[in-house]
Design a protein around this motif. Structure first.
Motif, PDB file in Angstrom:
ATOM      1  N   ALA A   1       0.829  -1.209   0.000  1.00 48.06           N
ATOM      2  CA  ALA A   1       0.000   0.000   0.000  1.00 48.06           C
ATOM      3  C   ALA A   1       0.864   1.259   0.000  1.00 48.06           C
ATOM      4  N   ALA A   2       1.957   1.237   0.778  1.00 48.33           N
ATOM      5  CA  ALA A   2       2.873   2.393   0.773  1.00 48.33           C
ATOM      6  C   ALA A   2       3.516   2.573  -0.595  1.00 48.33           C
ATOM      7  N   LEU A   3       3.873   1.466  -1.264  1.00 46.05           N
ATOM      8  CA  LEU A   3       4.439   1.555  -2.609  1.00 46.05           C
ATOM      9  C   LEU A   3       3.426   2.115  -3.596  1.00 46.05           C
ATOM     10  N   GLN A   4       2.169   1.675  -3.506  1.00 45.89           N
ATOM     11  CA  GLN A   4       1.136   2.174  -4.411  1.00 45.89           C
ATOM     12  C   GLN A   4       0.930   3.680  -4.242  1.00 45.89           C
ATOM     13  N   TRP A   5       0.894   4.152  -3.002  1.00 53.70           N
ATOM     14  CA  TRP A   5       0.697   5.582  -2.751  1.00 53.70           C
ATOM     15  C   TRP A   5       1.906   6.391  -3.220  1.00 53.70           C
ATOM     16  N   ALA A   6       3.122   5.869  -3.012  1.00 51.78           N
ATOM     17  CA  ALA A   6       4.322   6.585  -3.453  1.00 51.78           C
ATOM     18  C   ALA A   6       4.356   6.701  -4.976  1.00 51.78           C
ATOM     19  N   ILE A   7       3.973   5.632  -5.704  1.00 47.94           N
ATOM     20  CA  ILE A   7       3.936   5.694  -7.169  1.00 47.94           C
ATOM     21  C   ILE A   7       2.871   6.684  -7.626  1.00 47.94           C
ATOM     22  N   TYR A   8       1.738   6.720  -6.930  1.00 41.11           N
ATOM     23  CA  TYR A   8       0.679   7.668  -7.291  1.00 41.11           C
ATOM     24  C   TYR A   8       1.153   9.108  -7.119  1.00 41.11           C
ATOM     25  N   GLU A   9       1.807   9.423  -6.008  1.00 41.05           N
ATOM     26  CA  GLU A   9       2.308  10.780  -5.781  1.00 41.05           C
ATOM     27  C   GLU A   9       3.374  11.158  -6.807  1.00 41.05           C
ATOM     28  N   ALA A  10       4.296  10.219  -7.093  1.00 38.49           N
ATOM     29  CA  ALA A  10       5.325  10.512  -8.088  1.00 38.49           C
ATOM     30  C   ALA A  10       4.707  10.722  -9.468  1.00 38.49           C
ATOM     31  N   GLY A  11       3.656   9.962  -9.815  1.00 37.80           N
ATOM     32  CA  GLY A  11       2.986  10.162 -11.098  1.00 37.80           C
ATOM     33  C   GLY A  11       2.358  11.535 -11.221  1.00 37.80           C
TER      34      GLY A  11
END
Length: 588
Positions: free
Chosen positions: A566-576
């Motif tokens: 979940a932390a990885l998914q949120w980090a990828i979303y913010e970077a996108g």
């Protein structure tokens, strides 16, 4: 006799006084007091504002981590000889948990003893604390006044740090104690210790922790073929409303949903397991129906039911006529079958594919696949990246490393996680050593990896210092990619295996972001190709004749069900979002 008792009491009192005096805690004093050599500044904590004032800049945004403070700037203006002697690393580094009112965090204090070697030239200590798998770092600096010269008896003194509050429960940290001044030859000047904070259950008790709770009391009763299991329920304040049970035996498993009615009994609940085979031993698990809940294992032995003895056998006079009648019937059936057999051979059957499809769907079984046991240690993976795309991209890279380390049984190496060794060896020397020692090397490609870094202009303000800290990785990333490209070229020319090297891009990057030097190696698009990446790192085939290996929590649909995913998914979303904003700004 009374004299002996008085002497013993006095000796114990002196020993108790000496033991209490052997612990030295820091005091509040300014850097000017330390330079002047006042007696009140014997062992002092140095605030970050004093270091910033003495150096003229803020070191944390610039370097991004704890580095040894320059002794000449802090103490050696008037007498440079103070900072030219070698001090060996401290001994007996210990971590002590202190009372903390917060049920969700820990507070620790670090203690140590100075080494005998070079103790006369000891000027202080620096203590750093870093979370394993993250970039958060805390530093504390302690200095003696300039006129002090410790004797060898001080090597038995125990020095303590200030408290480090707010540590996450159930996490791993690395604490490092360095003796100051730090010599030019970086060897044996610090002592590191890795420790784990207590879990929520260890600190607050099992009844206070939802994620750590599990049933402790389980009773199993059998009546016929029906098994009744009784277990204790979670406290109502934890908010656990349902449970599940899973039993294994002879390659089969049986899942049971459990939803207790709290109005009947608020402390215990009983449920039944039907259809279990007699004479079979089952291994069962029961847990709360929550994500990553702790499971309690128990055994269920289904005993065979003793059947009543059969009555006396009938007499031969009754059995013989019955056997003759059965033999006659069988003879007639055999004759009829022999007559109709040619007709059956000539008859054609219409095979319906729906029947076979239904049979295949009903006959599907899960297969347990174990990892190869050829190696005793997890593989080492070096991750390289560019910080030219900003802190959100760097955060996504770190979250990816944490996910791989937790759920792919792989030890990940990142420069941000080993900042002390990077400062000790140098950026390029550290990367060269890791490339040679690692089993795999993965380059996380992004648009900034192919951009030439622009040297920052020196300006005033803390914001420029943060830009400098991000830019320091941009130069090394370009050189590291060229170094990896040369290694790939040499391996290709000599006919060696290229599976050691791989490239990856996140969803917000394009295939064109992969440098030309890395076009020969395996490429993955994350998070879509997480199963392929796991297969590459662990050497496990995903496809075999008649089956497909599906790994829990390592799929594009299921990786976000665990905290690290979940932390990885949120980090990828913010970077996108950051990448999209940059591209729109560039078009405007």
């Amino acid at each position: 006799m009374w004299t002996t008792a008085l002497v013993l009491i006095r000796f114990l009192a002196l020993a108790r006084a000496d033991s209490s005096a052997a612990v030295i805690t820091p005091r509040d004093c300014s850097l000017e007091c330390i330079k002047e050599g006042g007696r009140a500044c014997e062992y002092c904590r140095v605030a970050r504002d004093d270091v910033k004032k003495a150096l003229g800049f803020n070191t944390i945004p610039l370097f991004g981590s704890c580095i040894p403070w320059p002794c000449f700037e802090l103490l050696g203006d008037e007498d440079p000889n103070i900072c030219q002697h070698y001090i060996q690393a401290p001994n007996d580094v210990m971590v002590e948990f202190v009372p903390d009112t917060s049920p969700e965090s820990e507070t620790i204090v670090v203690s140590w003893k100075p080494s005998y070697y070079g103790i006369a030239f000891l000027r202080g200590f620096q203590v750093s604390l870093q979370a394993l798998g993250g970039s958060s770092t805390a530093c504390q600096l302690f200095l003696f006044h300039r006129n002090v010269s410790l004797s060898t008896s001080h090597a038995e003194m125990v020095y303590k740090s200030d408290p480090f509050p707010g540590l996450s429960l159930g996490s791993q940290y690395a604490v490092t104690v360095m003796a100051l001044p730090v010599p030019e030859e970086w060897e044996k000047f610090y002592h590191s210790k890795i420790f784990s904070t207590r879990s929520c259950a260890e600190k607050n008790g099992l009844e206070q922790c939802k994620h750590d709770w599990y049933p402790k009391h389980i009773e199993v009763h059998q009546k016929g073929t029906v098994i009744t299991v009784t277990f204790n329920l979670a406290p109502p304040k934890l908010g656990i409303r349902s449970y599940f049970s899973l039993c294994y035996a002879n390659g089969m498993k049986r899942y049971t949903d459990i939803t207790p009615n709290s109005s009947n009994n608020k402390t215990h609940h009983s449920y039944q397991m039907n259809g279990l085979q007699e004479g079979t031993n089952y291994t069962c698990e029961i847990a709360a129906n929550e994500v990553d809940a702790v499971r309690k294992t128990f055994s269920v032995q289904v005993t065979a039911i003793q059947k009543e003895a059969a009555p006396d056998t009938p007499s031969l006079a009754l059995v013989l006529p019955l056997c003759l009648a059965v033999a006659a019937i069988l003879g007639l059936l055999l004759a009829a079958l022999t007559r109709w057999r040619p007709k059956l051979r000539r008859k054609k059957f219409d095979l319906k594919p729906d029947i076979f499809k239904q049979y295949e769907e009903s006959g599907t079984q899960e297969e347990v696949v174990s990892l190869p046991e050829a190696r005793l240690t997890p593989p080492h993976l070096l991750m390289c990246y560019s910080s030219n795309d900003g802190p959100t991209h760097v955060k996504a890279v770190m979250q990816l490393g944490s996910f791989i380390q937790q759920h792919m049984a792989t030890q990940v190496f990142l420069d941000l996680w080993d900042s002390l060794s990077v400062a000790e060896e140098g950026v390029m020397a550290w990367h060269c050593r890791q490339i040679q020692e690692s089993d795999f090397v993965m380059v996380v490609c992004s648009p900034g990896l192919k951009q030439k870094p622009v040297p920052p202009q020196p300006e005033r303000g803390d914001e420029d210092e943060e830009v400098l800290g991000l830019g320091s990785n941009a130069y090394s990333a370009e050189a590291v990619v060229q170094l990896i490209g040369e290694e790939v070229g040499r391996a290709k020319a000599s006919g060696r295996d290229l599976s050691k090297y791989m490239s990856a891009v996140f969803e917000y990057s394009e295939e064109t972001d992969v440098p030309v030097e890395l076009r020969l190696v395996s490429h993955y698009r994350l998070t879509r190709d997480l199963p392929l990446l796991f297969s590459h790192l662990r050497g496990v085939a995903l496809h075999r004749p008649g089956c497909y290996l599906k790994i829990k929590h390592i799929t594009e649909e299921g990786y976000a069900s665990v905290p690290a995913g979940a932390a990885l998914q949120w980090a990828i979303y913010e970077a996108g979002l950051t990448m999209k904003a940059k591209s729109q700004h560039a078009v405007v």
